[in-house]
Design a protein around this motif. Structure first.
Motif, PDB file in Angstrom:
ATOM      1  N   TYR A  42      42.615  55.630  66.723  1.00 29.15           N
ATOM      2  CA  TYR A  42      41.808  56.559  65.924  1.00 29.15           C
ATOM      3  C   TYR A  42      41.764  56.024  64.504  1.00 29.15           C
ATOM      4  O   TYR A  42      42.794  55.599  63.950  1.00 29.15           O
ATOM      5  N   THR A  59      46.766  67.028  68.707  1.00 23.29           N
ATOM      6  CA  THR A  59      46.036  67.146  67.448  1.00 23.29           C
ATOM      7  C   THR A  59      46.859  66.569  66.297  1.00 23.29           C
ATOM      8  O   THR A  59      48.061  66.309  66.424  1.00 23.29           O
ATOM      9  N   GLN A  93      37.293  63.448  69.225  1.00 25.64           N
ATOM     10  CA  GLN A  93      36.571  63.052  68.014  1.00 25.64           C
ATOM     11  C   GLN A  93      36.032  64.272  67.277  1.00 25.64           C
ATOM     12  O   GLN A  93      34.886  64.318  66.843  1.00 25.64           O
ATOM     13  N   GLN A  94      36.903  65.295  67.124  1.00 24.54           N
ATOM     14  CA  GLN A  94      36.470  66.542  66.499  1.00 24.54           C
ATOM     15  C   GLN A  94      37.375  66.936  65.350  1.00 24.54           C
ATOM     16  O   GLN A  94      38.598  66.757  65.400  1.00 24.54           O
ATOM     17  N   LEU A  95      36.768  67.462  64.305  1.00 26.16           N
ATOM     18  CA  LEU A  95      37.476  68.068  63.188  1.00 26.16           C
ATOM     19  C   LEU A  95      37.610  69.554  63.513  1.00 26.16           C
ATOM     20  O   LEU A  95      36.641  70.298  63.470  1.00 26.16           O
ATOM     21  N   ILE A 134      42.727  67.586  63.239  1.00 27.15           N
ATOM     22  CA  ILE A 134      41.854  66.662  63.960  1.00 27.15           C
ATOM     23  C   ILE A 134      42.260  66.614  65.420  1.00 27.15           C
ATOM     24  O   ILE A 134      43.456  66.612  65.743  1.00 27.15           O
ATOM     25  N   PRO A 176      41.832  63.821  67.920  1.00 29.23           N
ATOM     26  CA  PRO A 176      41.318  62.450  68.051  1.00 29.23           C
ATOM     27  C   PRO A 176      40.751  62.149  69.431  1.00 29.23           C
ATOM     28  O   PRO A 176      39.858  61.304  69.560  1.00 29.23           O
ATOM     29  N   ASP A 214      32.487  65.457  53.773  1.00 24.93           N
ATOM     30  CA  ASP A 214      33.362  66.247  54.652  1.00 24.93           C
ATOM     31  C   ASP A 214      33.971  67.457  53.951  1.00 24.93           C
ATOM     32  O   ASP A 214      34.760  68.190  54.567  1.00 24.93           O
ATOM     33  N   ARG A 235      39.576  57.032  60.910  1.00 24.00           N
ATOM     34  CA  ARG A 235      38.534  57.828  60.263  1.00 24.00           C
ATOM     35  C   ARG A 235      38.915  58.115  58.813  1.00 24.00           C
ATOM     36  O   ARG A 235      40.071  58.415  58.513  1.00 24.00           O
ATOM     37  N   GLU A 270      32.555  64.997  65.091  1.00 23.78           N
ATOM     38  CA  GLU A 270      32.512  63.963  64.072  1.00 23.78           C
ATOM     39  C   GLU A 270      31.268  63.106  64.224  1.00 23.78           C
ATOM     40  O   GLU A 270      30.770  62.882  65.320  1.00 23.78           O
ATOM     41  N   ASN A 283      39.163  72.721  58.773  1.00 21.27           N
ATOM     42  CA  ASN A 283      38.816  72.042  57.534  1.00 21.27           C
ATOM     43  C   ASN A 283      38.708  73.086  56.435  1.00 21.27           C
ATOM     44  O   ASN A 283      37.741  73.845  56.380  1.00 21.27           O
TER      45      ASN A 283
END
Length: 578
Positions: free
Chosen positions: A451, A473, A509-511, A504, A506, A488, A453, A577, A514
């Protein structure tokens, strides 16, 4: 006039009267209903307040805050009711019972039902005094409480959180907090350690027997009235303490030693090992000299420094492992992590060149993230079993490292490098971006980065802490200086610098979470850990005033230590993401 015309005129007159008073046979009923609806100008709102689907009795429910303040409390079943509400849009919020509040907007044009769901208990508290106080490291203790270390420059004052053990200048500060208790009883251990000069706590660890390990630095001499041991050298020394908070104050320090040389040395990370020893990582600028703790492996200007200490042994035998890692320029360690096979990971940064000392061929330009795995049971030439730099064409650095449940390594820091320059950096959206990596050191070099990013906006972002969350996560704490909705950066961003917490996934591939926390000043997140059930505990500092519309709780003067417990599930949104 004829009778027929008189009758016709009378009929028209009566018809007009009926229309005027709503009584004619064709339109009277509907007109009466219309007038009835015009006169019915208020409605009711009711519902249930729950915490994870359990009714929350005694929760406070408010409508329209200060602009049209109405409030009530829920009954034993979590029910609430408001009557006589005017039509239009209303803001409804539920809070209380030590839980995260929920606020919703609702359009009222008829009587409505609205259920509200509180989050898990939220801690939001500042600790401090009349000057500058900072929190740098927090962990969960064996009994579920929270251990904190940092520094305080405030004076002892019984009306603040500063204890009577405070010394003259900047002190290393240790707190043990039980957020489940009422606020006036949450501090269950509170002590300053120091001398006549400056000290700070950089890392704290919990031991299985309830004792506490702390490392940082001290600039004070060994002298009467202070806590500095006779092992103090010159300038700043790495300082290691082991504390038993269950004992009387004069017996609480059960291990106390400085490590260093003739220049500046500092402890940045400490972990407890299963055999009762502990690992300490930091930085040394001292040369290898007689009568110091600096090993022969010292390289150039400044090195990563890792020690393994056995406090049960005599003083001269306590250092059971002692090695510097580096080259001719500047290196620093930010974190150390113990592995079950007795090896350890150490992470930080390097400025030295390829092939210089311990620097690997993966070195880039500028400053690089640097990750090593070391087996201290092997001969020195064979101890480094993993050695890789991550970076690009500018400055990149690791500020935190943790081991995930699957044995992979999590790294967090910042990148200022461009993408596509032959390096590892994913690039930035502006200036420096927060950078997160997940590494599988068991794979071939081309497959190790699982991962990768960066997160940020047009200005500067930094990560200071990374921790594994539930189900693979990743939790990250840091700060952002960019504007709301820039790149972001979430809409919750205030002004200046805000503490920034992200979660996150990984694998997807998602946040997952936040949010910024802050006010009108400068607010930073320096440490975080998962509390289970979707919660994250975050520690940092704030100098923002407490004002409406900010996240700042009641606080003291100057700069305060800031502790929060956040429910990331309650406030979750999912953003795929890019």
């Amino acid at each position: 006039m004829k009778n027929r015309e008189i009758i016709s005129l009378a009929a028209v007159f009566l018809s007009g009267l009926f229309l005027l008073f709503g009584c004619n046979s064709e339109t009277g009923s509907s007109y009466t209903e219309t007038r009835h609806e015009e006169l019915k100008t208020t409605y009711s709102l009711s519902g249930t307040v729950t915490v994870r689907e359990i009714p929350s009795a005694g929760a406070k429910v408010e409508i329209d805050g200060a602009s049209g303040y109405r409030k009530t409390v829920t009954d034993e079943y979590g029910h609430y009711t408001f009557s006589s509400l005017n039509p239009g849009t209303h803001i409804v919020s539920a809070s209380g019972n030590g839980c995260t509040a929920e606020t919703k907007k609702i359009l009222i044009n008829k009587s409505e039902m609205l259920n509200l769901n509180l989050g898990l208990p939220l801690t939001n508290r500042c600790f401090g005094g009349n000057s500058a106080d900072s929190g740098y490291s927090c962990v969960a203790a064996e009994d579920g409480t929270i251990l904190i270390t940092g520094s305080t420059n405030s004076k002892f004052d019984k009306n603040t959180d500063i204890p009577s053990s405070k010394h003259e200048s900047l002190d290393l500060w240790v707190l043990k907090i039980d957020p489940s208790k009422p606020q006036d009883r949450q501090i269950i251990y509170n002590r300053c350690f120091g001398g006549s000069e400056d000290e700070e706590g950089r890392s704290i660890a919990s031991c299985p027997d309830g004792t506490i390990l702390v490392t940082g630095y001290t600039n004070s001499p060994h002298e009467e009235g202070g806590d500095i041991p006779a092992s103090k050298h010159s300038l700043n020394d790495m300082w290691v303490l082991k504390i038993d908070p269950s004992k009387p104050q004069e017996q609480q320090i059960i291990y106390n030693r400085c490590f260093g040389g003739s220049y500046d040395d500092e402890g940045k990370s400490i972990v407890s090992c299963p055999d009762g020893t502990f690992l300490v990582a930091g930085v040394t600028s001292s040369p290898e000299e007689p009568n110091t703790d600096i090993p022969e492996s010292k390289h150039g200007h400044r090195d990563m420094w890792v020690l393994k200490i056995d406090p049960s042994k005599p003083h001269a035998q306590q250092i059971v492992y002692n090695r510097c890692f580096g080259g001719e320029l500047a290196e620093s360690a930010c974190a150390v992590a113990y592995c079950n096979d007795g090896s350890f990971y150490v992470a930080g940064s390097t400025d030295s060149n390829i092939g210089d000392g311990d620097i690997p061929d993966s070195r880039h330009i500028g400053t690089d993230m640097w990750l090593l795995k070391v087996d201290p049971s092997k001969m020195p030439a064979e101890q480094i079993t993993y050695n890789r730099c991550f970076g690009g064409n500018m400055a990149d650095s690791a500020n935190s490292m943790a081991l995930a449940d699957d044995g992979t390594v999590l790294l967090a820091g910042f990148t200022d490098s461009e993408a596509g320059d032959g390096g590892d950096s994913p690039g930035t959206k502006g200036q420096m971006d927060l950078w997160v990596l997940k590494i599988d050191t068991s794979q071939a070099a081309g497959n190790q980065i699982l991962y990768n990013r960066s997160f940020g906006g047009e200005s500067d972002e930094f990560a200071y802490s990374i921790a594994p969350g539930e189900k693979g996560t990743i939790l990250v704490a840091g700060h952002t200086e960019s504007a709301p909705k820039d790149g972001d950066i979430p809409e919750s961003k205030k002004t200046g610098a805000d503490m920034w917490i992200i979660k996150i996934d990984p694998a997807k591939q998602q946040l997952m979470y936040n949010r910024c926390f802050g006010g009108k000043g400068h607010d930073y997140g320096y440490s975080c850990f998962s509390g289970g059930n979707g919660t994250v505990t975050a520690l940092g500092t704030t100098n923002s005033p407490q004002e409406q519309g900010t996240d700042i709780p009641p606080r003291y003067r100057g700069k305060d230590l800031w502790l929060m417990k956040i429910d990331t599930i309650k406030n979750t949104y999912t953003q795929t993401e890019k």
